[in-house]
Design an enzyme around this catalytic site. Structure first.
Site, PDB file in Angstrom:
ATOM      1  N   THR A 282       0.924  -1.217  -0.110  1.00 36.86           N
ATOM      2  CA  THR A 282      -0.545  -0.322  -0.016  1.00 36.86           C
ATOM      3  C   THR A 282       1.005   1.303  -0.067  1.00 36.86           C
ATOM      4  O   THR A 282       1.885   0.866   1.092  1.00 36.86           O
ATOM      5  CB  THR A 282      -0.497   0.355   1.498  1.00 36.86           C
ATOM      6  OG1 THR A 282      -1.704  -0.845   0.972  1.00 36.86           O
ATOM      7  CG2 THR A 282      -1.844   1.427   1.501  1.00 36.86           C
TER       8      THR A 282
ATOM      9  N   ASP B 213      -8.922  -2.526   4.323  1.00 38.41           N
ATOM     10  CA  ASP B 213      -9.093  -0.528   5.139  1.00 38.41           C
ATOM     11  C   ASP B 213      -8.648   0.411   4.034  1.00 38.41           C
ATOM     12  O   ASP B 213      -9.247   1.221   4.476  1.00 38.41           O
ATOM     13  CB  ASP B 213      -7.964  -0.757   6.199  1.00 38.41           C
ATOM     14  CG  ASP B 213      -6.360  -0.323   5.844  1.00 38.41           C
ATOM     15  OD1 ASP B 213      -6.142  -1.677   5.404  1.00 38.41           O
ATOM     16  OD2 ASP B 213      -5.634   1.221   5.554  1.00 38.41           O
TER      17      ASP B 213
ATOM     18  N   GLY C 172      -0.472  -0.973   6.360  1.00 40.83           N
ATOM     19  CA  GLY C 172      -0.349  -2.530   7.367  1.00 40.83           C
ATOM     20  C   GLY C 172      -1.153  -3.911   7.442  1.00 40.83           C
ATOM     21  O   GLY C 172      -2.505  -4.068   6.173  1.00 40.83           O
TER      22      GLY C 172
ATOM     23  N   GLY D 193      -4.590  -4.702   6.858  1.00 42.98           N
ATOM     24  CA  GLY D 193      -6.630  -3.776   7.142  1.00 42.98           C
ATOM     25  C   GLY D 193      -7.341  -4.168   7.984  1.00 42.98           C
ATOM     26  O   GLY D 193      -8.054  -3.597   8.174  1.00 42.98           O
TER      27      GLY D 193
HETATM   28  C1  SD4 Z   1      -4.873  -4.233   3.295  1.00 45.52           C
HETATM   29  N1  SD4 Z   1      -3.862  -2.228   4.318  1.00 45.52           N
HETATM   30  O1  SD4 Z   1      -5.272  -4.430   1.958  1.00 45.52           O
HETATM   31  C2  SD4 Z   1      -3.727  -2.284   3.137  1.00 45.52           C
HETATM   32  C3  SD4 Z   1      -2.525  -4.052   2.734  1.00 45.52           C
HETATM   33  C4  SD4 Z   1      -1.416  -3.416   3.146  1.00 45.52           C
HETATM   34  O2  SD4 Z   1       1.140  -2.600   3.452  1.00 45.52           O
HETATM   35  O3  SD4 Z   1      -1.454  -1.822   3.716  1.00 45.52           O
HETATM   36  N2  SD4 Z   1       0.011  -3.743   3.341  1.00 45.52           N
HETATM   37  O4  SD4 Z   1      -4.892  -4.834   4.056  1.00 45.52           O
END
Ligand code: SD4
Length: 290
Positions: free
Chosen positions: A151, A182, A203, A205
């Site tokens: 992300t 998220d 991170g 989600g």
């Molecule tokens: C998710 N928050 O789809 C995202 C993944 C992410 O670093 O942030 N990865 O959950």
């Protein structure tokens, strides 16, 4: 104070804030500058974070999520679980600018993209295909996915206190098809209100969403905390309430309407890139300890 951009992760955050600052310097408004920062990373297959070359779901498809918010109007645009659209952050922008809605999902979001002239394309790169095939052969489970940092989120602030937030992702690698995290969800993956500040997340989600980290960080700013305290309180509260959330990395970061920035993570390993009036620096953020 100053014009500030903050973005996520060691590899992708730098080109994101660089492009945002360049775009801002050449006359883009703050939200467009953030959108342009994300587009630069989406279009570069060297970053397996988002867009072209993003890591796919368990079927081998990139299902993309994106969203953005303007802190003056409180307008939001977002799309989720959409396949084959680049740049997907610009599709979220279309939802904001050209519909009365907040979120459009899946194949219908792709149809909306086609109607607005977006090219529908294959988003795999050699690298993403190879990683997917390796994963399929090894049949590894979601545990590995959290390590891939899929992300890029960016917040921006300008005088006299306008803030924005934007986020683009291919989500967790190898996720269950149809799973949405998220990132496209306002309040979870991003939030912005000129009366307080802007925040964004990255991170795991499911943890970020259930604890509404971005909204909580902005509400902390509204109550008078600076951006650093606001992010730390949001992450500490999550860990206190649910200690297992410290087993995976979840991050919230933000900028207050006054221009101070902050970031907090549930464990070590996060790097934020910060651009203050064109001066770009990275900051390693240690995991919060209760
Ligand atoms: C998710 N928050 O789809 C995202 C993944 C992410 O670093 O942030 N990865 O959950």
């Amino acid at each position: 104070m100053s014009t500030v951009f903050v973005s996520t992760w060691l590899d992708a955050g730098k080109p994101c804030v660089q492009r945002a600052w360049q775009s801002y310097q050449s006359g883009s408004d703050l939200l467009t500058a953030c959108e342009e920062g994300l587009i630069a990373v989406e279009q570069d297959p060297a970053y397996q974070a988002i867009g072209l070359g993003g890591l796919p779901n368990a079927d081998g498809d990139q299902e993309l999520d994106a969203g953005l918010m303007d802190g003056t109007t409180l307008k939001v645009g977002a799309v989720c679980a959409v396949r084959g659209v680049l740049p997907v952050i610009s599709l979220a922008r279309k939802v904001m600018d050209e519909t009365p809605h907040v979120l459009i999902a899946g194949d219908q979001a792709r149809r909306f993209a086609e109607q607005h002239g977006f090219e529908i394309r294959n988003l795999h790169s050699e690298n993403s295909l190879k990683k997917f095939n390796d994963w399929r052969l090894l049949r590894r489970e979601a545990e590995v996915a959290h390590l891939t940092h899929d992300t890029v989120t960016i917040v921006g602030r300008e005088e006299p206190g306008h803030v924005v937030a934007a986020c683009s992702t291919s989500g967790l690698a190898w996720k269950l098809p149809g799973r949405v995290g998220d990132s496209p969800i306002v309040g979870a993956g991003y939030y912005a209100d000129d009366e307080a500040g802007a925040a964004g997340a990255t991170g795991l989600g499911e943890d970020i969403w259930r604890h509404m980290l971005s909204y909580r960080a902005v509400e902390n700013m509204r109550s008078g905390m600076n951006a650093m305290e606001s992010c730390q309180e949001a992450v500490r509260r999550m860990i206190r309430r649910e200690p297992r959330t410290a087993e995976h990395i979840s991050v919230v970061f933000g900028v207050s309407n006054k221009g101070d920035w902050g970031a907090a993570a549930s464990k070590d390993g996060f790097t934020a890139w910060v651009c203050i009036d064109g001066l770009i620096e990275s900051h390693q953020i240690p995991g919060e300890k209760l």
